[in-house]
Scaffold this active site. Structure first.
Site, PDB file in Angstrom:
ATOM      1  N   ASN A 216      -8.322  -3.810   9.083  1.00 11.83           N
ATOM      2  CA  ASN A 216      -9.548  -3.171   9.560  1.00 11.83           C
ATOM      3  C   ASN A 216     -10.749  -4.048   9.224  1.00 11.83           C
ATOM      4  OD1 ASN A 216     -10.557  -2.412   6.829  1.00 11.83           O
ATOM      5  ND2 ASN A 216      -8.702  -1.168   6.814  1.00 11.83           N
ATOM      6  N   ASP A 285      -4.031   3.330   6.687  1.00  9.32           N
ATOM      7  CA  ASP A 285      -3.331   4.607   6.557  1.00  9.32           C
ATOM      8  C   ASP A 285      -1.842   4.465   6.838  1.00  9.32           C
ATOM      9  OD1 ASP A 285      -5.518   6.123   5.827  1.00  9.32           O
ATOM     10  OD2 ASP A 285      -6.190   6.339   7.907  1.00  9.32           O
ATOM     11  N   LYS A 295       9.024 -13.981  13.814  1.00  6.98           N
ATOM     12  CA  LYS A 295       8.013 -13.640  14.817  1.00  6.98           C
ATOM     13  C   LYS A 295       8.664 -12.923  16.004  1.00  6.98           C
ATOM     14  CE  LYS A 295       4.536 -15.569  17.852  1.00  6.98           C
ATOM     15  NZ  LYS A 295       4.073 -16.747  18.577  1.00  6.98           N
ATOM     16  N   ASP A 314      -1.109   6.986  -0.859  1.00 10.38           N
ATOM     17  CA  ASP A 314      -2.540   7.170  -1.112  1.00 10.38           C
ATOM     18  C   ASP A 314      -2.811   6.767  -2.566  1.00 10.38           C
ATOM     19  OD1 ASP A 314      -5.107   8.243  -1.788  1.00 10.38           O
ATOM     20  OD2 ASP A 314      -5.008   9.392   0.079  1.00 10.38           O
ATOM     21  N   ILE A 315      -3.443   5.634  -2.727  1.00  6.22           N
ATOM     22  CA  ILE A 315      -3.620   5.054  -4.067  1.00  6.22           C
ATOM     23  C   ILE A 315      -4.522   5.945  -4.924  1.00  6.22           C
ATOM     24  CG2 ILE A 315      -4.447   3.009  -5.326  1.00  6.22           C
ATOM     25  CD1 ILE A 315      -3.835   1.456  -2.616  1.00  6.22           C
ATOM     26  N   PHE A 333     -14.232   6.760  -1.940  1.00  3.48           N
ATOM     27  CA  PHE A 333     -15.190   6.475  -0.877  1.00  3.48           C
ATOM     28  C   PHE A 333     -14.713   7.146   0.399  1.00  3.48           C
ATOM     29  CE2 PHE A 333     -18.720   3.445  -1.340  1.00  3.48           C
ATOM     30  CZ  PHE A 333     -18.711   3.360  -2.716  1.00  3.48           C
ATOM     31  N   LYS A 347     -12.317  15.638   1.420  1.00  6.98           N
ATOM     32  CA  LYS A 347     -11.598  14.608   0.665  1.00  6.98           C
ATOM     33  C   LYS A 347     -11.639  14.882  -0.837  1.00  6.98           C
ATOM     34  CE  LYS A 347     -11.888  11.172   3.538  1.00  6.98           C
ATOM     35  NZ  LYS A 347     -12.274   9.964   4.237  1.00  6.98           N
ATOM     36  N   LYS A 351      -8.004  15.029  -2.369  1.00  2.00           N
ATOM     37  CA  LYS A 351      -7.591  13.952  -3.273  1.00  2.00           C
ATOM     38  C   LYS A 351      -7.677  14.361  -4.741  1.00  2.00           C
ATOM     39  CE  LYS A 351      -8.232  10.470   0.102  1.00  2.00           C
ATOM     40  NZ  LYS A 351      -7.562   9.219   0.372  1.00  2.00           N
TER      41      LYS A 351
END
Ligand code: C5P
Length: 408
Positions: A216, A285, A295, A314-315, A333, A347, A351
């Site tokens: 990303n 995700d 390849k 999910d760390i 964040f 969240k 979380k």
């Protein structure tokens, strides 16, 4: 990262003692002025043999002082006047002889005289040693350095590397930008003194095959700014970074990773050793269920391959579920494109963390500025738009207020 304005309202007495590194002091003067400081240069006789006062005056826009017998001060006391006005005195380069003078409290030149005459509780002294490696390693120098430290002086560096004499070793003066950043850090409030802070930053990269992957637009700038701000605030900082091209903030320990699974593997053993965990990373995700070993080639059929994905761990949530004695204070964040606060509040619950920092993802990725909203059980608090380092400093102050020290 830009230092502009970071030394606004600071008046720095920049002292030069004799050494080849005087040429770097010219750059340092410029960097301090660019960061908003006013700079008053004081040079020893020896320094004047390496670089001229003309250069230093031109760069700082202030006449240089080089003698205690200078008659320009109406009371004829430059050592008193110059030292009383200073926010800090920075001696760069500090030669072996100059450090010896400081250690003994000698005052036979204006620069050592004003260091001795400064109000010690109000005007800090920082020195950047610069000398040949044998001179630095000599027991007499090491004794003197230990003494000036014990007297409350901050010693910046020295660095190791190539020396003007052709030898290689400890004793190089830090570079101008490093010294500027050390000085900026010196003035930050030490709200996290002695605390251990773990930060994740940047994107993750999830391999599809050996040459492709999904990732990303996270640049890592916010996380790196937080790591720097925490270090400036006196914390020991570990930064677990995804693939980004950013310099490691000074004094920060960095662990580079690529994928989310690697990030989790790096974070978990560290998490229990840190009191505060700030998860800034934009962790992918999902990852391809299986990364191809070779390849993936076009087969001429016109059919694109079908990729199956699995969810990444999910760390942040994993760390937030550690047993209370092992669990750091967790800050997450939320980079959203709409309904920023609502998503952040979701969240917070999902979380199980005490603080979520919300920002507008698309508007901030890759940029140097940002705006943050702190969302916690008590409500919301906006940190107004600013550069990422200023916001990171404000966030670090907020974290320090909320995070109780872990019982020993
Ligand atoms: O789940 P979401 O990506 O919206 O949450 C963002 C927050 O969770 C950030 O603090 C991010 O670093 C953290 N996170 C994580 N591991 C993931 C996904 C997000 O630590 N797999």
């Amino acid at each position: 990262m830009s230092a502009s304005g970071a030394l606004a309202h600071k008046h720095i007495v920049l002292g030069l003692s004799g050494g080849v590194a005087c040429y770097k002091a010219a750059d340092l003067a410029r960097e301090l002025v660019k960061a908003g400081a006013t700079v008053q240069v004081v040079m020893t006789d020896a320094a004047c043999r390496f670089i001229t006062p003309v250069t230093m005056q031109a760069l700082t826009n202030h006449p240089v002082y080089a003698s205690q017998w200078d008659g320009r001060e109406p009371n004829h006391m430059p050592h008193i006047n110059l030292s009383r006005e200073a926010s800090a005195i920075v001696v760069a380069p500090a030669s072996a002889d100059f450090i010896a003078q400081l250690a003994q409290g000698r005052a036979d030149e204006l620069l050592s005289l004003l260091c001795l005459a400064r109000p010690i509780e109000r005007v800090p002294l920082l020195v950047a040693p610069a000398m040949n490696r044998e001179m630095w390693a000599h027991p007499a120098t090491q004794r003197n350095v230990a003494q000036v430290r014990a007297d409350g002086t901050t010693v910046l560096g020295p660095a190791a590397g190539d020396q003007a004499c052709g030898e290689i070793g400890d004793g190089r003066m830090l570079e101008a930008e490093e010294l500027r950043d050390e000085l900026i850090a010196f003035f930050q409030p030490k709200v996290l003194a002695g605390r251990d802070v773990l930060v994740t930053a940047g994107p993750t990269f999830e391999a599809i095959d050996p040459v492709r992957g999904i990732t990303n637009h996270s640049s890592g700038k916010m996380g790196f700014a937080i790591a720097r701000a925490a270090a400036e605030a006196g914390a020991r900082v570990t930064l677990v970074a995804g693939p980004v091209h950013l310099a490691t903030p000074r004094g920060v320990r960095r662990i580079d990773v690529t994928s989310a699974e690697q990030m989790l593997a790096a974070v978990l053993p560290e998490a229990t050793l840190h009191e505060i965990f700030v998860a800034t990373a934009a962790v992918a995700d999902w990852r391809p269920a299986q990364a191809a070993g070779q390849k993936i080639k076009k087969d001429g059929s016109g059919q694109a391959p079908t990729l199956a994905f699995v969810e990444n761990p999910d760390i942040l949530a994993t760390v937030a579920k550690l047993p209370p004695g092992d669990r750091p204070f967790c800050v997450g964040f939320a980079a959203e494109s709409h309904d920023i606060v609502r998503h952040a509040r979701d969240k917070l619950a999902r979380k199980g963390v005490p603080l979520i920092v919300a920002n507008n993802g698309p508007a901030t990725f890759g940029r140097d500025d940002n705006a943050l909203v702190l969302v916690d059980a008590a409500g919301e608090r906006e940190l107004p738009p600013g550069d990422k380092l200023s916001l990171a400093r404000a966030l670090v102050a907020e974290i320090a207020l909320r995070c109780p020290r872990r019982a020993a």
